[in-house]
Design a protein around this motif. Structure first.
Motif, PDB file in Angstrom:
ATOM      1  N   ASN A 164       0.897  -1.179   0.102  1.00 43.51           N
ATOM      2  CA  ASN A 164      -0.165  -0.058   0.025  1.00 43.51           C
ATOM      3  C   ASN A 164       0.880   1.133   0.137  1.00 43.51           C
ATOM      4  O   ASN A 164       0.591   2.248  -0.557  1.00 43.51           O
ATOM      5  CB  ASN A 164      -0.967   0.027   1.066  1.00 43.51           C
ATOM      6  N   LEU A 165       2.068   1.192   0.685  1.00 40.37           N
ATOM      7  CA  LEU A 165       2.806   2.382   0.905  1.00 40.37           C
ATOM      8  C   LEU A 165       3.288   2.748  -0.748  1.00 40.37           C
ATOM      9  O   LEU A 165       3.594   3.721  -1.087  1.00 40.37           O
ATOM     10  CB  LEU A 165       3.995   2.138   1.701  1.00 40.37           C
ATOM     11  N   LEU A 166       3.946   1.696  -1.309  1.00 44.82           N
ATOM     12  CA  LEU A 166       4.539   1.613  -2.715  1.00 44.82           C
ATOM     13  C   LEU A 166       3.389   2.202  -3.518  1.00 44.82           C
ATOM     14  O   LEU A 166       3.684   2.915  -4.567  1.00 44.82           O
ATOM     15  CB  LEU A 166       5.198   0.287  -2.952  1.00 44.82           C
ATOM     16  N   LEU A 167       2.230   1.768  -3.505  1.00 46.04           N
ATOM     17  CA  LEU A 167       1.120   2.273  -4.357  1.00 46.04           C
ATOM     18  C   LEU A 167       0.871   3.664  -4.083  1.00 46.04           C
ATOM     19  O   LEU A 167       0.790   4.593  -5.354  1.00 46.04           O
ATOM     20  CB  LEU A 167      -0.067   1.509  -3.917  1.00 46.04           C
ATOM     21  N   LEU A 168       0.900   3.884  -2.970  1.00 48.49           N
ATOM     22  CA  LEU A 168       0.700   5.507  -2.365  1.00 48.49           C
ATOM     23  C   LEU A 168       1.896   6.329  -2.756  1.00 48.49           C
ATOM     24  O   LEU A 168       1.820   7.538  -2.598  1.00 48.49           O
ATOM     25  CB  LEU A 168       0.241   5.522  -1.121  1.00 48.49           C
ATOM     26  N   LEU A 198       1.914   9.115   3.965  1.00 47.70           N
ATOM     27  CA  LEU A 198       3.007   8.303   3.946  1.00 47.70           C
ATOM     28  C   LEU A 198       3.465   8.164   5.497  1.00 47.70           C
ATOM     29  O   LEU A 198       3.762   6.912   5.831  1.00 47.70           O
ATOM     30  CB  LEU A 198       4.316   8.808   3.167  1.00 47.70           C
ATOM     31  N   PHE A 199       3.516   9.075   6.242  1.00 47.66           N
ATOM     32  CA  PHE A 199       3.527   9.014   7.390  1.00 47.66           C
ATOM     33  C   PHE A 199       3.071   8.048   8.364  1.00 47.66           C
ATOM     34  O   PHE A 199       3.423   7.168   9.062  1.00 47.66           O
ATOM     35  CB  PHE A 199       3.711  10.506   8.512  1.00 47.66           C
ATOM     36  N   VAL A 216      13.086   7.822   6.529  1.00 51.35           N
ATOM     37  CA  VAL A 216      12.491   6.912   5.249  1.00 51.35           C
ATOM     38  C   VAL A 216      11.517   8.039   4.570  1.00 51.35           C
ATOM     39  O   VAL A 216      11.292   8.317   3.338  1.00 51.35           O
ATOM     40  CB  VAL A 216      11.787   5.742   5.645  1.00 51.35           C
ATOM     41  N   ASP A 217      10.740   8.827   5.257  1.00 53.69           N
ATOM     42  CA  ASP A 217       9.753   9.836   4.895  1.00 53.69           C
ATOM     43  C   ASP A 217      10.366  10.690   4.280  1.00 53.69           C
ATOM     44  O   ASP A 217      10.086  11.287   3.035  1.00 53.69           O
ATOM     45  CB  ASP A 217       8.855  10.378   6.063  1.00 53.69           C
ATOM     46  N   ALA A 218      11.385  11.271   4.624  1.00 53.51           N
ATOM     47  CA  ALA A 218      12.209  12.376   4.239  1.00 53.51           C
ATOM     48  C   ALA A 218      13.213  11.824   2.822  1.00 53.51           C
ATOM     49  O   ALA A 218      13.064  12.618   1.824  1.00 53.51           O
ATOM     50  CB  ALA A 218      13.145  12.911   5.122  1.00 53.51           C
ATOM     51  N   LEU A 219      13.604  10.779   2.738  1.00 53.94           N
ATOM     52  CA  LEU A 219      14.263  10.109   1.533  1.00 53.94           C
ATOM     53  C   LEU A 219      13.275  10.098   0.546  1.00 53.94           C
ATOM     54  O   LEU A 219      13.896  10.382  -0.787  1.00 53.94           O
ATOM     55  CB  LEU A 219      14.747   8.811   1.980  1.00 53.94           C
ATOM     56  N   ILE A 220      11.939   9.449   0.791  1.00 56.39           N
ATOM     57  CA  ILE A 220      10.872   9.465  -0.146  1.00 56.39           C
ATOM     58  C   ILE A 220      10.497  10.652  -1.068  1.00 56.39           C
ATOM     59  O   ILE A 220      10.729  11.019  -1.977  1.00 56.39           O
ATOM     60  CB  ILE A 220       9.550   8.498   0.224  1.00 56.39           C
TER      61      ILE A 220
END
Length: 202
Positions: A12-16, A130-131, A147-151
């Motif tokens: 779901n994360l990858l999808l979003l 995302l968070f 991870v949030d910042a890198l994305i």
């Protein structure tokens, strides 16, 4: 609220991550074709349509369908009058400073509206959506922040030079994610995002 296992949450994360970032260029080209972008108002309308559909509407519909969550879980919290006054005061001081230093009124107004649209929409997606998902996947606060910042830095801004992303965007993204993580109120990271983008244009 639906329960998923970690693999489902990762999917779901990858999808979003992928869907909104693919929607931006598609909707940008579509609005370019539909609207005559020879003036600032049409350019603002294009930005508004593209950003809100890509980073707010599409992700919210998906996350609501997947997790059936209340919008408060995504950082949309009721503000106290004193908080509203504080945020307005900060923005006014900043805008008056820019007006005094460099900009004339009309270009500053257009830049401010466009920057507000970008800050609102990108923060809703990066810090809200995302968070929320990263908290389901990762256990440590700093892992979620990084991870949030890198994305946000390297995927959302993939069309920007890597060094610019590393030097300029990554520290700002870490700051916005850290500030959001403290109270999980989007308004805080939106304000920082707005100021950082205005400084970058300055």
């Amino acid at each position: 609220m639906k329960l998923y296992n970690k693999k489902d949450d990762i999917f779901n994360l990858l999808l979003l991550i992928i869907l909104p970032n693919m929607a931006v260029p598609f909707l940008g080209i579509l609005t370019l074709v539909v609207l005559n972008l020879d003036n600032d108002i049409n350019s603002l309308i294009s930005t508004l349509i593209t950003m809100f559909l890509s980073f707010v509407i599409i992700p919210y519909i998906l996350i609501k369908k997947l997790y059936n969550i209340n919008i408060t879980y995504l950082g949309i919290k009721k503000l106290k009058p004193i908080e509203i006054s504080f945020y307005i005061f900060i923005i006014c001081i900043f805008e008056f400073y820019l007006l005094y230093k460099k900009y004339s009124f009309e270009p500053l107004l257009i830049l401010s509206v466009q920057t507000t649209i970008v800050a609102l929409t990108e923060e809703f997606w990066a810090r809200g959506i995302l968070f929320y998902l990263l908290k389901k996947i990762l256990n440590k606060k700093w892992s979620i922040i990084l991870v949030d910042a890198l994305i946000f830095t390297f995927i959302t801004h993939i069309n920007e030079p890597f060094i610019d992303n590393l030097i300029y965007r990554l520290p700002g993204s870490i700051l916005m994610a850290f500030v959001y993580s403290r109270k999980e109120k989007l308004i805080d990271s939106i304000l920082i995002h707005f100021i950082l983008n205005m400084i970058a244009y300055y």
